[in-house]
Design an enzyme around this catalytic site. Structure first.
Site, PDB file in Angstrom:
ATOM      1  N   TYR A 103     -84.024  25.527-120.061  1.00 40.45           N
ATOM      2  CA  TYR A 103     -84.786  26.697-120.928  1.00 40.45           C
ATOM      3  C   TYR A 103     -85.774  26.511-121.828  1.00 40.45           C
ATOM      4  O   TYR A 103     -86.250  25.279-121.133  1.00 40.45           O
ATOM      5  CB  TYR A 103     -83.994  27.988-120.579  1.00 40.45           C
ATOM      6  CG  TYR A 103     -83.082  27.757-119.917  1.00 40.45           C
ATOM      7  CD1 TYR A 103     -83.583  28.876-118.585  1.00 40.45           C
ATOM      8  CD2 TYR A 103     -81.343  28.248-119.933  1.00 40.45           C
ATOM      9  CE1 TYR A 103     -82.646  29.037-117.662  1.00 40.45           C
ATOM     10  CE2 TYR A 103     -80.626  28.491-119.701  1.00 40.45           C
ATOM     11  CZ  TYR A 103     -80.863  29.087-118.239  1.00 40.45           C
ATOM     12  OH  TYR A 103     -79.655  29.365-116.920  1.00 40.45           O
ATOM     13  N   SER A 127     -76.435  29.689-113.841  1.00 39.91           N
ATOM     14  CA  SER A 127     -77.222  28.838-113.420  1.00 39.91           C
ATOM     15  C   SER A 127     -77.794  27.811-112.358  1.00 39.91           C
ATOM     16  O   SER A 127     -78.255  27.118-112.901  1.00 39.91           O
ATOM     17  CB  SER A 127     -78.409  29.426-114.341  1.00 39.91           C
ATOM     18  OG  SER A 127     -78.938  30.612-114.956  1.00 39.91           O
ATOM     19  N   TYR A 184     -79.464  35.451-105.070  1.00 41.97           N
ATOM     20  CA  TYR A 184     -79.702  35.317-106.309  1.00 41.97           C
ATOM     21  C   TYR A 184     -77.534  35.890-107.016  1.00 41.97           C
ATOM     22  O   TYR A 184     -77.359  34.521-108.038  1.00 41.97           O
ATOM     23  CB  TYR A 184     -80.126  35.554-107.295  1.00 41.97           C
ATOM     24  CG  TYR A 184     -80.667  35.126-108.273  1.00 41.97           C
ATOM     25  CD1 TYR A 184     -81.230  33.901-109.085  1.00 41.97           C
ATOM     26  CD2 TYR A 184     -80.286  36.083-109.058  1.00 41.97           C
ATOM     27  CE1 TYR A 184     -80.901  33.539-110.210  1.00 41.97           C
ATOM     28  CE2 TYR A 184     -80.391  35.684-111.093  1.00 41.97           C
ATOM     29  CZ  TYR A 184     -80.847  34.202-111.389  1.00 41.97           C
ATOM     30  OH  TYR A 184     -80.445  34.031-112.195  1.00 41.97           O
ATOM     31  N   VAL A 207     -75.175  30.133-118.320  1.00 39.40           N
ATOM     32  CA  VAL A 207     -74.764  30.620-119.240  1.00 39.40           C
ATOM     33  C   VAL A 207     -73.626  31.513-119.684  1.00 39.40           C
ATOM     34  O   VAL A 207     -73.047  32.134-120.124  1.00 39.40           O
ATOM     35  CB  VAL A 207     -75.055  32.567-119.075  1.00 39.40           C
ATOM     36  CG1 VAL A 207     -76.762  31.856-119.821  1.00 39.40           C
ATOM     37  CG2 VAL A 207     -74.787  33.146-118.060  1.00 39.40           C
ATOM     38  N   LYS A 234     -78.359  26.578-109.495  1.00 35.87           N
ATOM     39  CA  LYS A 234     -79.582  26.676-109.271  1.00 35.87           C
ATOM     40  C   LYS A 234     -80.584  25.046-108.661  1.00 35.87           C
ATOM     41  O   LYS A 234     -81.594  25.486-107.831  1.00 35.87           O
ATOM     42  CB  LYS A 234     -80.746  26.790-110.423  1.00 35.87           C
ATOM     43  CG  LYS A 234     -81.038  28.646-110.649  1.00 35.87           C
ATOM     44  CD  LYS A 234     -81.465  28.719-112.075  1.00 35.87           C
ATOM     45  CE  LYS A 234     -80.886  30.375-112.533  1.00 35.87           C
ATOM     46  NZ  LYS A 234     -81.683  30.919-113.462  1.00 35.87           N
TER      47      LYS A 234
END
Length: 314
Positions: free
Chosen positions: A248, A69, A196, A266, A72
């Site tokens: 998060y 992630s 993605y 992760v 992103k």
């Protein structure tokens, strides 16, 4: 610590590594992605690259890992470059307070993701950067962007991780189909997910990742090349989102302890920006309950304390 005192960053990293070494292996690797489940949980790397070109590193800082992630941040940068502030019609800018792959919140809010860093938000960003292009073209563009920022043509996508994500990413497929049902995606779900999954499967080491994030530490200018990547204002706004949403439902805790904009993945990596100072990357595969690197977060807390780089003051 006053800026007039030069920091011995190499000594600071070695001190952090020594303090954490007895705890290597703590946390839980992301076992729902099979290639990540096989990573040695005792791995630990950390690198600091300053805007004036210094590099300090320790441990496994030159070993590539799946950035997941963290990518992103860079796809958001590309989407802002293509669509500007219009992207906020499709995705919000608020912390989620929910798990990164929550579908409950998405339903309650009509298919509009809370922010671009949770999975649903990043899937929406992938849809936005697909506009007018094939998935293959967009994936190539993302990899070239990462190579350009890091000044390193060795950066690649890990094909085993990408295949594994496509084979096991049922929750992400559910999020994408859910948003498509709300009319929130413009492209076929399989195309959006292809982009993605592949950008999450980019492999980088800590030094490459820290270099790639330098433009956010240097008011939008990549110091390695002198090129302007984004405006000063946009760099500030991306950093703000990283501070409030980058971890998060652990974002508030990270801001409380570390006090720097950051984005976790992760795979156990965390990219952190010290505005006006440096870009930092840490990798330790064992995750805490929020899906953020357990020892990586502790290492960054120690670094912020030793350097006084917190945006909230020393």
């Amino acid at each position: 610590m006053p800026d007039t005192q030069p920091l011995d960053l190499q000594a600071i990293l070695q001190e952090i590594h020594a303090k954490l070494e007895p705890r290597l292996g703590e946390g839980k690797v992301a076992d729902y992605i099979p290639p990540l489940a096989r990573i040695d949980p005792r791995k630990f790397g950390m690198a600091v690259v300053t805007i004036d070109g210094q590099t300090a590193m320790v441990g496994d800082a030159l070993e590539p890992f799946s950035i997941q992630s963290i990518s992103k941040v860079f796809t958001l940068t590309l989407a802002l470059g293509k669509h500007g502030e219009n992207i906020w019609k499709r995705v919000g800018r608020e912390p989620s307070g929910s798990a990164f792959n929550s579908i409950v919140q998405l339903e309650q809010e009509g298919g509009k993701p809370r922010n671009p860093f949770i999975n649903a938000g990043a899937i929406t960003i992938s849809d936005l950067i697909l506009a007018g292009h094939t998935p293959r073209e967009v994936i190539g563009e993302i990899v070239r962007f990462m190579r350009y920022l890091a000044n390193d043509d060795e950066i690649v996508i890990d094909p085993a991780v990408a295949r594994s994500e496509e084979a096991t990413g049922f929750r992400n497929a559910a999020l994408a189909n859910f948003m498509r049902a709300f009319g929130r995606l413009d492209h076929p779900v399989e195309h959006v997910l292809g982009v993605y999954f592949h950008h999450c499967a980019i492999a980088m080491n800590c030094v490459q990742l820290a270099r790639a994030g330098l433009f956010l530490a240097n008011a939008g200018v990549a110091p390695l090349s002198g090129h302007t990547v984004v405006s000063r204002e946009r760099a500030k706004r991306i950093n703000a989102l990283m501070l409030t949403c980058g971890h998060y439902d652990g974002s508030g805790d990270f801001a409380y302890h570390v006090g720097l904009p950051g984005k976790s993945g992760v795979g156990g990596g965390i990219l952190v920006v010290a505005p006006g100072k440096a870009s930092i990357a840490v990798w330790s595969p064992g995750l805490n309950q929020n899906g953020n690197s357990l020892l990586g977060s502790l290492a960054l807390d120690m670094l912020a304390h030793r350097t006084g780089w917190s945006v909230f003051g020393a």
